[in-house]
Design an enzyme around this catalytic site. Structure first.
Site, PDB file in Angstrom:
ATOM      1  N   LYS A 251       0.849  -1.198   0.000  1.00 33.86           N
ATOM      2  CA  LYS A 251       0.000   0.000   0.000  1.00 33.86           C
ATOM      3  C   LYS A 251       0.886   1.250   0.000  1.00 33.86           C
ATOM      4  O   LYS A 251       1.879   1.316   0.733  1.00 33.86           O
ATOM      5  CB  LYS A 251      -0.915  -0.020   1.227  1.00 33.86           C
TER       6      LYS A 251
ATOM      7  N   SER B 131     -10.077  -0.171   6.745  1.00 29.84           N
ATOM      8  CA  SER B 131      -9.448  -0.046   5.429  1.00 29.84           C
ATOM      9  C   SER B 131      -8.757  -1.302   4.916  1.00 29.84           C
ATOM     10  O   SER B 131      -8.366  -1.353   3.750  1.00 29.84           O
ATOM     11  CB  SER B 131      -8.446   1.113   5.422  1.00 29.84           C
TER      12      SER B 131
ATOM     13  N   SER C 101      -9.881   2.238   2.593  1.00 33.34           N
ATOM     14  CA  SER C 101      -8.962   2.937   1.717  1.00 33.34           C
ATOM     15  C   SER C 101      -8.039   2.023   0.930  1.00 33.34           C
ATOM     16  O   SER C 101      -7.506   2.409  -0.096  1.00 33.34           O
ATOM     17  CB  SER C 101      -8.114   3.906   2.527  1.00 33.34           C
TER      18      SER C 101
END
Lengths: 101, 499
Positions: B81, B180, B156
């Protein structure tokens, strides 16, 4: 539901100033409307938490963490400055700080 | 060969690399080819590090040839990420304000992955600074759900979940501040785990809300998530909130997969009204399966959970407004408006932040600024912290009655891109079932339990355990996963349309 707090465009302008975000004037009403709706929804926290409930700032029962003060490697000046938008003489170069214009 | 290599689990890949059946370079190339073939449509990646990935894979092959002992995930590709720093590799956090920044250091998670011979393929897309439930708040355009490219992949960490679901990587790293990791896992038919707060170091994780942020694994199987968690977890002196307790044996728990005699609590407040019918149906079926496996099902009540969302959307913006103050156009990222007149540094900061931050980030910074300002602090932030105490008490009472708690991970399946973009409150409701775990710091897992009959999209079930008992998630998750696999006859992602 809690009462929806009123947020004016002047309030938003003030918040934006505190947060150092130079918002275009035409966006102030839009943010005012949205912030009022969100604050209206989150204000329900005041309905439930009584005075005798202690506040929790963190999920873990934390204590300060100490370590010996020993010399160890760190970023070089070049590495630390590598992402800066502007550099001068091994330092971060910034626009003028004092209001002398 | 390529399609075979990308469909392997991480555990299978590692074992084939270790035995010499395939080389790590072949595995890396297969995944890089897959990214080349599908990512234009999925947009899971913001940056692909072809050269670095192949060099890391080559190093694993050389180590093996030299007779070195390989770590359990050596040669397995992973998507990182973009909120996690990787030395010399662009790290944007999905924000314009960090465009072009190449961090001079590795996050502890990144360093541990490298040391374990994990092959980092690139950086994945995310909502700006991890704020959002759809990846639509990325400054670089949304990620698309591999099950239906017109739908959101969650957020997210939508990029990480989509990369795993689209077979671009068997593993990914996510971060979970309010859901997330878990919510993207739920809507993409993958597995995602938020470990206990402090179990995985936050050093080098660009902070959103420091008391809530936690990095964790994304994968296609429960065992793979366990293998990844055991690589990245453990105490780190560089993070003062890192827990010193030993990492529970999550891999052993995933292999045990036995719920006989275990008490599983259904949280009354997380389900029912507001949850899509197909989500409820698949959840109920999973409960029946767990009961059939010998678990004892009890119902528990957490009466303050309905206030968790409100508390979260005060605590998070407050911490966020403070954390994001460092993006000021001085030390990293972009600087805007310096040449326009003779502006002061304050004016340049204001211009930089207005140009660099997106809509949702600005909204949350201003919310936090409001909640922390004089006259409002007690009514908002102070009250939210009290609710946090009440949530923790609810969990303590619930865990006195059950070994783990379960709920649907998200109230609905993946919605259409654009559907909730203009309605922040509707967007926030996606996190209603995942937020309580963050406020209390406990671990949570989402795993797929089928497709909703009405739309054919994946449904996730969430398992929660007491702090530091992450192994329970893996035990229960693996048991349920095995039983579902038997029912379906194949992994759920085989039902996704081919890309």
């Amino acid at each position: 539901m809690s009462e929806t707090p009123s947020i004016t465009r002047e309030d938003v302008a003030h918040l934006a100033k505190l947060a150092r975000i130079d918002l275009p004037p035409e966006s102030l009403d839009h943010y005012a409307e949205q912030l009022a709706v969100i604050l209206g929804a989150v204000a329900q926290v005041s309905e439930v938490a009584a005075d005798d409930v202690p506040a929790t700032s963190h999920p873990l029962p934390l204590v300060n963490v100490f370590r010996e003060d020993v010399v160890r490697g760190s970023l070089t000046a070049e590495e630390a400055l590598s992402g800066a938008p502007s550099v001068e003489s091994d330092r971060f170069r910034v626009p003028r700080i004092l209001d002398e214009a | 060969m390529t399609s075979e290599l990308i469909s392997l689990t991480a555990a299978e890949t590692a074992s084939k690399v270790a035995s010499g059946e395939v080389s790590a370079v072949e595995v890396a190339n297969a995944h890089l080819d897959r990214i080349g073939a599908v990512d234009e449509r999925v947009h899971a990646f913001l940056y692909v590090d072809r050269e670095g990935a192949l060099a890391a894979a080559d190093a694993v092959d050389k180590a093996r040839a030299a007779g070195e002992q390989l770590s359990p995930l050596a040669g397995v590709p992973l998507a990182l990420k973009d909120v996690m720093t990787q030395k010399g590799i662009p790290t944007t956090c999905g924000s314009k304000i960090l465009e072009g920044w190449r961090p001079p250091y590795d996050a502890t998670v990144t360093a541990r992955l490298k040391a374990a011979g994990v092959v980092i393929l690139g950086k994945t897309n995310m909502d700006e600074f991890a704020m959002g439930s759809s990846t639509e708040h990325s400054a670089y355009g949304p990620t698309h759900n591999p099950w239906d490219l017109d739908r959101i992949p969650g957020g997210s960490g939508g990029g990480s979940a989509a990369a795993v679901a689209a077979f671009e990587a068997p593993l990914a790293i996510g971060t979970d501040t309010g859901g997330s990791i878990r919510q993207p896992a739920a809507v993409t038919g993958t597995v995602g785990v938020k470990p206990t707060y402090g179990a995985v170091s936050r050093y080098g994780l660009v902070a959103l809300a420091s008391s809530l942020d936690q990095a964790g694994p994304c994968s296609r199987t429960v065992l793979d998530a366990a293998l990844l968690q055991s690589v990245i977890a453990g105490h780190d002196p560089m993070d003062s909130t890192s827990v010193t307790d030993p990492v529970p044996d999550v891999v052993g728990a995933a292999l045990r997969a036995d719920v006989k005699g275990l008490k599983i609590g259904i949280v009354r407040e997380l389900g029912g009204e507001g949850y899509q019918a197909g989500v409820r149906q698949r959840f109920d079926e999973a409960v029946t399966i767990l009961e059939g496996l010998g678990a004892e099902i009890v119902e528990v009540s957490c009466p303050h959970f309905p206030y968790a969302l409100a508390a979260y959307y005060l605590i998070l913006p407050s911490e966020c407004s403070s954390n994001l103050a460092k993006f000021d156009g001085v030390r990293f990222g972009i600087r805007v408006g310096e040449g326009d007149g003779d502006p002061s540094i304050e004016q340049v900061m204001g211009r930089t932040r207005a140009a660099g931050f997106g809509d949702e980030t600005i909204r949350r910074i201003m919310l936090g600024t409001y909640a922390l300002s004089a006259g409002y602090y007690d009514a908002y932030y102070g009250q939210a912290q009290k609710v946090r105490t009440l949530i923790q008490r609810d969990f303590a009472a619930a865990f006195a009655q059950a070994d783990v708690l379960i709920s649907p991970t998200a109230p609905t399946t993946a919605f259409k891109l654009g559907e909730k973009l203009d309605d922040p409150l509707a967007m926030y409701l996606n996190d209603v079932a995942t937020i309580p775990a963050n406020l209390a710091g406990i671990p949570g897992m989402s795993l797929p339990v089928g497709l909703a009959p009405e739309d054919g999209l994946p449904v996730g079930l969430q398992i929660m355990a007491p702090a530091l008992a992450d192994d329970r998630l893996y035990n229960v998750g693996a048991a349920l996963e095995a039983a579902l696999l038997q029912t379906w006859g194949h992994p759920i992602l085989q039902e996704a349309p081919s890309l």
